[in-house]
Design a protein around this motif. Structure first.
Motif, PDB file in Angstrom:
ATOM      1  N   ARG A   5       3.906 -42.536  33.614  1.00 31.56           N
ATOM      2  CA  ARG A   5       2.504 -42.524  33.171  1.00 31.56           C
ATOM      3  C   ARG A   5       2.293 -41.277  32.319  1.00 31.56           C
ATOM      4  NH1 ARG A   5      -1.059 -41.770  37.340  1.00 31.56           N
ATOM      5  NH2 ARG A   5      -2.640 -43.231  36.578  1.00 31.56           N
ATOM      6  N   PRO A   6       2.785 -41.281  31.082  1.00 34.66           N
ATOM      7  CA  PRO A   6       2.809 -40.044  30.282  1.00 34.66           C
ATOM      8  C   PRO A   6       1.471 -39.338  30.163  1.00 34.66           C
ATOM      9  CG  PRO A   6       4.132 -41.745  29.236  1.00 34.66           C
ATOM     10  CD  PRO A   6       3.424 -42.404  30.372  1.00 34.66           C
ATOM     11  N   ASP A   7       0.432 -40.027  29.747  1.00 36.09           N
ATOM     12  CA  ASP A   7      -0.853 -39.348  29.532  1.00 36.09           C
ATOM     13  C   ASP A   7      -1.469 -38.821  30.815  1.00 36.09           C
ATOM     14  OD1 ASP A   7      -1.899 -39.277  26.648  1.00 36.09           O
ATOM     15  OD2 ASP A   7      -1.026 -41.282  26.796  1.00 36.09           O
ATOM     16  N   PRO A   8      -1.603 -39.643  31.864  1.00 37.29           N
ATOM     17  CA  PRO A   8      -2.177 -39.097  33.097  1.00 37.29           C
ATOM     18  C   PRO A   8      -1.392 -37.923  33.648  1.00 37.29           C
ATOM     19  CG  PRO A   8      -2.165 -41.490  33.168  1.00 37.29           C
ATOM     20  CD  PRO A   8      -1.372 -41.101  31.960  1.00 37.29           C
ATOM     21  N   PHE A   9      -0.048 -38.012  33.568  1.00 31.81           N
ATOM     22  CA  PHE A   9       0.745 -36.926  34.130  1.00 31.81           C
ATOM     23  C   PHE A   9       0.624 -35.666  33.288  1.00 31.81           C
ATOM     24  CE2 PHE A   9       4.552 -34.353  34.664  1.00 31.81           C
ATOM     25  CZ  PHE A   9       4.594 -34.232  36.041  1.00 31.81           C
ATOM     26  N   ILE A  10       0.895 -35.752  31.997  1.00 32.31           N
ATOM     27  CA  ILE A  10       0.948 -34.554  31.146  1.00 32.31           C
ATOM     28  C   ILE A  10      -0.421 -33.903  31.016  1.00 32.31           C
ATOM     29  CG2 ILE A  10       1.401 -33.749  28.792  1.00 32.31           C
ATOM     30  CD1 ILE A  10       3.631 -35.895  28.667  1.00 32.31           C
ATOM     31  N   ARG A  11      -1.463 -34.716  30.898  1.00 32.82           N
ATOM     32  CA  ARG A  11      -2.807 -34.153  30.676  1.00 32.82           C
ATOM     33  C   ARG A  11      -3.480 -33.669  31.963  1.00 32.82           C
ATOM     34  NH1 ARG A  11      -4.847 -35.728  25.535  1.00 32.82           N
ATOM     35  NH2 ARG A  11      -3.502 -37.267  24.495  1.00 32.82           N
ATOM     36  N   TYR A  12      -3.224 -34.353  33.105  1.00 32.75           N
ATOM     37  CA  TYR A  12      -4.008 -34.059  34.297  1.00 32.75           C
ATOM     38  C   TYR A  12      -3.170 -33.566  35.484  1.00 32.75           C
ATOM     39  CZ  TYR A  12      -7.723 -36.413  31.759  1.00 32.75           C
ATOM     40  OH  TYR A  12      -8.654 -36.746  30.810  1.00 32.75           O
ATOM     41  N   GLU A  13      -2.043 -34.252  35.774  1.00 28.85           N
ATOM     42  CA  GLU A  13      -1.266 -33.875  36.944  1.00 28.85           C
ATOM     43  C   GLU A  13      -0.403 -32.631  36.689  1.00 28.85           C
ATOM     44  OE1 GLU A  13      -1.700 -35.076  39.822  1.00 28.85           O
ATOM     45  OE2 GLU A  13      -3.043 -36.696  39.197  1.00 28.85           O
ATOM     46  N   TYR A  14       0.176 -32.557  35.515  1.00 30.29           N
ATOM     47  CA  TYR A  14       1.042 -31.422  35.191  1.00 30.29           C
ATOM     48  C   TYR A  14       0.320 -30.076  35.345  1.00 30.29           C
ATOM     49  CZ  TYR A  14       3.480 -28.013  32.280  1.00 30.29           C
ATOM     50  OH  TYR A  14       4.064 -26.873  31.809  1.00 30.29           O
ATOM     51  N   PRO A  15      -0.911 -29.892  34.815  1.00 29.14           N
ATOM     52  CA  PRO A  15      -1.580 -28.589  35.001  1.00 29.14           C
ATOM     53  C   PRO A  15      -1.772 -28.216  36.465  1.00 29.14           C
ATOM     54  CG  PRO A  15      -2.655 -29.838  33.265  1.00 29.14           C
ATOM     55  CD  PRO A  15      -1.701 -30.776  33.935  1.00 29.14           C
ATOM     56  N   ARG A  16      -2.058 -29.228  37.312  1.00 28.25           N
ATOM     57  CA  ARG A  16      -2.234 -28.929  38.742  1.00 28.25           C
ATOM     58  C   ARG A  16      -0.922 -28.475  39.364  1.00 28.25           C
ATOM     59  NH1 ARG A  16      -0.966 -31.534  43.162  1.00 28.25           N
ATOM     60  NH2 ARG A  16      -0.392 -33.446  42.070  1.00 28.25           N
ATOM     61  N   LEU A  17       0.157 -29.185  39.066  1.00 26.34           N
ATOM     62  CA  LEU A  17       1.458 -28.810  39.606  1.00 26.34           C
ATOM     63  C   LEU A  17       1.921 -27.465  39.049  1.00 26.34           C
ATOM     64  CD1 LEU A  17       3.181 -32.305  39.366  1.00 26.34           C
ATOM     65  CD2 LEU A  17       2.490 -31.132  41.471  1.00 26.34           C
ATOM     66  N   LEU A  18       1.607 -27.221  37.795  1.00 23.04           N
ATOM     67  CA  LEU A  18       1.967 -25.937  37.189  1.00 23.04           C
ATOM     68  C   LEU A  18       1.260 -24.790  37.896  1.00 23.04           C
ATOM     69  CD1 LEU A  18       3.502 -24.596  34.787  1.00 23.04           C
ATOM     70  CD2 LEU A  18       1.360 -24.756  33.502  1.00 23.04           C
ATOM     71  N   ASP A  19      -0.005 -24.979  38.230  1.00 20.57           N
ATOM     72  CA  ASP A  19      -0.749 -23.937  38.935  1.00 20.57           C
ATOM     73  C   ASP A  19      -0.135 -23.648  40.305  1.00 20.57           C
ATOM     74  OD1 ASP A  19      -2.510 -23.656  36.855  1.00 20.57           O
ATOM     75  OD2 ASP A  19      -4.102 -24.859  37.755  1.00 20.57           O
ATOM     76  N   GLU A  20       0.422 -24.671  40.954  1.00 22.74           N
ATOM     77  CA  GLU A  20       1.073 -24.448  42.249  1.00 22.74           C
ATOM     78  C   GLU A  20       2.294 -23.544  42.092  1.00 22.74           C
ATOM     79  OE1 GLU A  20       1.969 -28.238  43.914  1.00 22.74           O
ATOM     80  OE2 GLU A  20      -0.132 -28.813  44.215  1.00 22.74           O
ATOM     81  N   SER A  21       3.054 -23.765  41.031  1.00 21.18           N
ATOM     82  CA  SER A  21       4.220 -22.909  40.800  1.00 21.18           C
ATOM     83  C   SER A  21       3.801 -21.507  40.380  1.00 21.18           C
ATOM     84  CB  SER A  21       5.130 -23.532  39.735  1.00 21.18           C
ATOM     85  OG  SER A  21       6.009 -24.473  40.316  1.00 21.18           O
ATOM     86  N   ARG A  22       2.747 -21.399  39.577  1.00 20.14           N
ATOM     87  CA  ARG A  22       2.253 -20.080  39.208  1.00 20.14           C
ATOM     88  C   ARG A  22       1.806 -19.319  40.448  1.00 20.14           C
ATOM     89  NH1 ARG A  22      -2.365 -20.826  36.692  1.00 20.14           N
ATOM     90  NH2 ARG A  22      -2.512 -18.586  36.306  1.00 20.14           N
ATOM     91  N   ALA A  23       1.149 -20.003  41.369  1.00 19.96           N
ATOM     92  CA  ALA A  23       0.697 -19.358  42.600  1.00 19.96           C
ATOM     93  C   ALA A  23       1.893 -18.914  43.448  1.00 19.96           C
ATOM     94  CB  ALA A  23      -0.193 -20.307  43.393  1.00 19.96           C
ATOM     95  N   ALA A  24       2.948 -19.744  43.489  1.00 20.61           N
ATOM     96  CA  ALA A  24       4.122 -19.410  44.296  1.00 20.61           C
ATOM     97  C   ALA A  24       4.843 -18.191  43.745  1.00 20.61           C
ATOM     98  CB  ALA A  24       5.063 -20.615  44.356  1.00 20.61           C
ATOM     99  N   VAL A  25       5.006 -18.132  42.432  1.00 19.02           N
ATOM    100  CA  VAL A  25       5.718 -16.991  41.855  1.00 19.02           C
ATOM    101  C   VAL A  25       4.850 -15.732  41.908  1.00 19.02           C
ATOM    102  CG1 VAL A  25       5.051 -17.177  39.396  1.00 19.02           C
ATOM    103  CG2 VAL A  25       7.344 -16.403  40.015  1.00 19.02           C
ATOM    104  N   ALA A  26       3.542 -15.883  41.781  1.00 15.68           N
ATOM    105  CA  ALA A  26       2.649 -14.730  41.890  1.00 15.68           C
ATOM    106  C   ALA A  26       2.704 -14.136  43.292  1.00 15.68           C
ATOM    107  CB  ALA A  26       1.220 -15.134  41.537  1.00 15.68           C
TER     108      ALA A  26
END
Length: 466
Positions: A69-90
């Protein structure tokens, strides 16, 4: 989007009378968790890193979601998952989440900082760096100097190992003094957490403080850093810019690096490379942004989407940290065991080779997971003959530096199915060997025996047929 699967973790090893505990490091970890060809010995983790099977599975899962599901994932799900990794590394760095973003590698991070800085039109600005700088970063400085056509210059601070940390700091102060004496303005200093060649722990904490004292910006290249060195005190060290590859020592897929920029300096980082939808021009204007609205800071939003590239490695950061905690016993255990392995493995290798390990009297150089072991080969100096520890070693003219080096590397790969980083420092060839959770001390001993044989063959002139 369907919920992501649980990270595929194995049941923890049974130790101490059946109690669950972290696995024992060594070949068992290699065979069960990693993806190596069974005949290959990976003694050079420091260059490219590698990932366990469980993390490869997670990366492919994220890639599958993006294709399903390219659009739903890249536009909406990816930013949420990215924030989880940013929080983990922070959390791992003990810094605010809003100071951490991801870039493909440390070289991109260094480029991003140096190409965003604005240089004074009076052409007095200088970039300071050390002679042990990573070659790609040295060329980045050369490129910036060339691109700015005289607006900024560079100054190299020469280092000769082994030396004490205080000598490194003193060399920095001397370079700042020389720069100002020459009518220049030292603006920023680029230095390592762990240098590449030689692979030694660098006193980046003291250098950051020295930069602050002398009014320079500190740009810390932690390409060899997170996952190997304790960086939980990064906020207290307080560098102006810091980048560290997650795909080396943190077992994250290539390429992924964390770029840390404290809030005070985020306005200096105007754009990513390449520039994309997150850029906000100072001239104003309301260019259309096709991505969903975001309440994140301009800095974080800038790095969230940088064109259509595969950013799935970024999403694996939180999974890698979890895997290391649940399977390997966590960051402190990993650091302690790898440093101990590197030191003892280096000692054994040097004993077999009849040489020494590169270290200083305070042993700060080996306070990392890489060790530099001397080879019994010397390089003819520019003037005079060889002396001291190098006396009596086979000696080669400078013109044979590359032929000898590349012959040994080729033999390592073709005949022994391994690779060891080689370099010349202080008139001697050295081998940099990486410790890692999938290695054992006999790997260091085996490498030493192989290198000893190749050095003896090089001394007989076999490299001349390369």
């Amino acid at each position: 989007m369907a919920a992501t699967r649980e990270l595929p973790l194995r049941e923890q090893a049974k130790v101490d009378g059946g109690q669950a505990g972290p696995v024992k490091f060594g070949h068992g970890v290699r065979d069960e968790h990693f993806l190596f060809d069974p005949s290959f010995r990976n003694l050079n983790h420091g260059s490219f890193g590698t990932i366990p099977r469980a993390i490869q599975a997670k990366m492919r899962e994220y890639q599958d979601f993006a294709e399903a599901r390219p659009d739903p994932f890249i536009r909406y799900e990816y930013p949420r998952l990215l924030d989880e990794s940013r929080a983990a590394v922070a959390e791992l760095l003990s810094v605010p989440v809003d100071t951490c973003v991801f870039v493909p590698n440390a070289s991109v991070g260094v480029n991003t900082v140096l190409r965003n800085l604005v240089w004074d039109e009076d052409a007095r600005d200088e970039i300071l760096y050390f002679s042990t700088i990573y070659g790609g970063c040295a060329k980045t400085i050369d490129s910036v100097v060339e691109d700015r056509r005289g607006a900024v210059a560079s100054r190299c601070i020469d280092l000769s190992y082994p030396c004490e940390d205080d000598a490194v700091v003193a060399a920095f102060h001397a370079a700042v003094d020389a720069s100002t004496h020459d009518g220049k303005r030292p603006r920023v200093c680029l230095f390592d957490v762990v240098s590449s060649l030689p692979g030694v722990r660098f006193p980046f904490e003291a250098l950051t403080a020295a930069c602050r004292e002398r009014g320079l910006l500190s740009l810390v290249d932690g390409a060899q850093g997170i996952g190997m060195v304790d960086l939980a005190g990064l906020a207290a060290v307080d560098p102006d810019f810091f980048v560290s590859n997650c795909h080396k020592w943190l077992h994250v897929p290539r390429g992924c690096a964390v770029l840390y920029v404290p809030l005070r300096n985020q306005a200096l980082i105007r754009t990513t490379f390449p520039t994309s939808h997150g850029f906000v021009p100072r001239a104003g204007g309301n260019r259309f942004n096709p991505l969903p609205p975001s309440s994140k800071s301009e800095f974080v939003n800038n790095f969230e989407f940088v064109g259509s590239i595969d950013s799935s490695p970024y999403l694996c950061v939180k999974d890698s940290i979890q895997w290391r905690r649940e399977i390997l016993g966590g960051e402190e255990r990993i650091r302690e065991e790898l440093i101990a392995m590197a030191r003892e493995g280096g000692r054994r290798a040097a004993e077999i080779l009849g040489t020494t390990v590169m270290d200083n009297s305070s042993r700060t150089l080996t306070n990392c997971a890489m060790v530099n072991v001397g080879l019994p080969l010397a390089l003819q100096p520019e003037e005079g003959g060889i002396s001291g520890d190098l006396a009596g070693l086979p000696c080669f003219p400078k013109s044979d530096l590359l032929p000898v080096t590349f012959w040994i590397l080729q033999k390592l790969m073709d005949d022994h199915n391994t690779f060891v980083a080689l370099f010349v420092h202080g008139g001697r060839w050295w081998a940099r060997i990486s410790a890692q959770v999938y290695l054992e001390l006999d790997d260091f001993e085996w490498a030493a025996r192989v290198l000893k044989d190749l050095c003896e063959r090089a001394a007989k002139g076999e490299y001349k047929n390369y």
